[in-house]
Write an enzyme that holds these catalytic residues in place. Structure first.
Site, PDB file in Angstrom:
ATOM      1  CB  SER A 100       5.160  34.937  -4.268  1.00  0.00           C
ATOM      2  OG  SER A 100       5.964  35.276  -5.269  1.00  0.00           O
ATOM      3  CE1 TYR A 108       5.505  40.679  -2.938  1.00  0.00           C
ATOM      4  CE2 TYR A 108       6.770  39.169  -4.399  1.00  0.00           C
ATOM      5  CZ  TYR A 108       5.621  39.564  -3.644  1.00  0.00           C
ATOM      6  OH  TYR A 108       4.316  39.132  -3.959  1.00  0.00           O
ATOM      7  CE  LYS A 135       3.862  36.503  -1.048  1.00  0.00           C
ATOM      8  NZ  LYS A 135       2.488  36.795  -0.752  1.00  0.00           N
ATOM      9  N   PRO A 168       1.698  31.571  -7.286  1.00  0.00           N
ATOM     10  CG  PRO A 168      -0.176  33.142  -7.021  1.00  0.00           C
ATOM     11  CD  PRO A 168       1.111  32.496  -6.378  1.00  0.00           C
ATOM     12  CE1 TYR A 206      11.755  30.894 -13.057  1.00  0.00           C
ATOM     13  CE2 TYR A 206      13.731  32.438 -13.463  1.00  0.00           C
ATOM     14  CZ  TYR A 206      12.399  32.195 -13.381  1.00  0.00           C
ATOM     15  OH  TYR A 206      11.766  33.153 -13.158  1.00  0.00           O
TER      16      TYR A 206
END
Length: 290
Positions: free
Chosen positions: A52, A86, A90, A113, A211
């Site tokens: 991720s 999360y 990951k 992704p 960002y």
């Protein structure tokens, strides 16, 4: 081989020990279990792991004028402090995968992704698709907290996996994200495309770091992303929410061919070793979705 480790998302109220037991450790163990099986295959050439972009962007020590690339890693301490479970799960899972593959001489490539948008093969929508559906209905809570975010079409995510699996020069991590935009840019595009839907006009601007993503590593392999307009263009007309909104609320895309279906459907049929029985069943599901 490509695989994805599903992770629980809603655990903000769990005690710390329970969070580690129910969210963080299963993410690590699930990833390592698959890698242990991969290690047993003597003909294994490469493993592609779906990670991720959250493993690269949750950090404080970066220059907002320099786009984040694959060398960037999320701060574990910051995730703990902000309760971003999360992103933490990951990141821990991907780091564990890299450690294991280096120790066991496994050729690992990871795909990172951003927020994935596009038609859903299962009848039940995933959490991201549900969030988009809620936004099109006028709900703002989920996207309010998302703030600035990268977006990518599900077709591009599938094509990226195929590319980094097959390209002999693919190596390391690959950010997979088309465009990074804030919420107000997002709703501006959506309201212009779907003026009949009750999409919020503006969001309160949050104090979040600016960002961008540098995806040159992936595009250098010849990859081309769908634009943000192409990503959002088919939301209400290609099956993501069409059967969940009133017919009068949907602005149809006159350029969309009714027979066209998601690239991932083709991906499943042409790039996986499926029995004839399973291929027939997938084709039936695709026909039902059209």
């Amino acid at each position: 081989m490509a695989f994805f480790t599903l992770l629980p998302l809603y655990c903000l109220d769990l005690p710390l020990i329970q969070r580690h037991a129910e969210v963080l450790q299963p993410a690590i163990d699930g990833t390592l279990n698959v890698l242990h099986s991969c290690k047993k295959n003597p003909s294994l050439k490469r493993v592609v792991l779906t990670s991720s972009s959250s493993t690269a962007r949750v950090k404080e020590d970066f220059d907002p004028n320099v786009p984040l690339d694959e060398s960037s890693w999320t701060s574990l301490e910051l995730c703990e402090r902000l309760k971003l479970w999360y992103a933490l799960s990951k990141t821990l899972a991907e780091k564990a995968a890299w450690d294991f593959c280096k120790e066991n001489n496994i050729n690992l490539v990871t795909v990172l992704p951003s927020f994935i948008v596009g038609p859903s093969l299962p009848l039940d929508l995933c959490s991201t698709a549900n969030d988009v559906l809620d936004l099109l209905k006028g709900a703002i809570e989920k996207f309010y907290w998302y703030g600035r975010m990268g977006y990518v079409h599900i077709d591009d995510v599938a094509r990226c996996h195929i590319l980094v699996y097959e390209h002999e020069n693919a190596h390391g991590r690959y950010l997979c994200s088309s465009t990074v935009i804030d919420n107000n840019e997002l709703v501006s595009i959506l309201t212009a495309r779907y003026p009949a839907l009750p999409i919020p006009k503006r969001f309160e601007v949050l104090d979040r770091p600016y960002y961008e993503f540098n995806t040159a590593k992936l595009t250098s392999l010849g990859f081309k992303f769908k634009t943000i307009e192409e990503i959002l263009m088919g939301l209400a007309s290609r099956g993501l929410v069409a059967n969940r909104l009133k017919e009068s609320d949907i602005v149809r895309d006159s350029t969309q061919r009714p027979s066209e279906f998601n690239f991932c459907d083709n991906y499943l049929l042409s790039h996986m070793q499926l029995s004839k029985k399973h291929q027939v069943r997938i084709e039936q599901v695709i026909q039902e979705k059209r």
